[in-house]
Write an enzyme that holds these catalytic residues in place. Sequence first.
Site, PDB file in Angstrom:
ATOM      1  N   SER A 135     -47.574  19.438  54.073  1.00 38.76           N
ATOM      2  CA  SER A 135     -47.426  18.152  53.780  1.00 38.76           C
ATOM      3  C   SER A 135     -48.557  17.643  52.575  1.00 38.76           C
ATOM      4  O   SER A 135     -49.436  17.916  52.752  1.00 38.76           O
ATOM      5  CB  SER A 135     -46.867  16.920  54.677  1.00 38.76           C
ATOM      6  N   TYR A 148     -49.331  11.122  61.723  1.00 37.46           N
ATOM      7  CA  TYR A 148     -48.748  12.239  60.740  1.00 37.46           C
ATOM      8  C   TYR A 148     -50.001  12.829  60.088  1.00 37.46           C
ATOM      9  O   TYR A 148     -50.073  13.832  59.954  1.00 37.46           O
ATOM     10  CB  TYR A 148     -47.665  11.792  60.117  1.00 37.46           C
TER      11      TYR A 148
END
Length: 276
Positions: A135, A148
């Site tokens: 990501s 995250y």
Amino acid sequence: MTQIKSILITGCSTGIGFDTATTLHGMGFDVYATARKAQDVDKLRDLGLKAKLLDLADEATIKTSVQWVLDQTDGKLDALFNNGAYGQPGAIEDLPVEALRAQFETNFFGWHRLTQIVLKIMREQGYGRIIQNSSVLGLVAMPYRGAYNASKFAVEGYTDTLRLELRGTNIQVSLIEPGPIDTEFRANALEKINEYIDIEGSVHSKAYKPQVARLAKKQVSTAFTLPPSAVTKSVIHAITAKKAKRRYYVTTPTYLMAWFKRLLPTSWLDAILAKN
């Protein structure tokens, strides 16, 4: 070069995993799609895909899924796409340890267990491709996304190390770095923030409210958001190119953040990221 045909994909219920699995299946690849919930497995099977239940937080399902693939491929596996993950929102000081453990169990430790098993297969056959779906938040940090962020930073370091350790083999390792993609990611994050975060009792309660409203929206949130097919395009290159890229940046924000991280002083980058 050995032609890549068989691929095991995690997190195929919706979004990136679903698009990648169905697209590759349509192209004639031997796709083994997995999902965490039985109803999602049934949906994939109804579409004609080979599908199996695989929960990245359950080591038994990881092992049985790999064996299920090997039983159909004469003991071989050409490629692995580690994709299954979710985002746990919340300020660092509000995150209970069990929330962080759950985040890492799915986003990191499950990937590690699966990668270890698959690497033995690829070493024995002498080739393979491993693609890790990271990501933009594996490149830079943003507030209220600490769990995250931490899991994706871990994936980045893990994958870079793995690539170095596999030098001299015919096993290629790639990282994909998506920015905003139109998936069910927001809905899943909303579920997790409600499960683990005491919004009203937090010193960050005022900051949480617009985040919850954003996560509850069904429509695409920014002009930079791309469809899952943008990631699928990178996966296709990673498994078909003679020499796969080490990193694939997907979406304009990822390119920008990678550039900012290389060139800007940390204080300037902090000022930019704090506004998001």
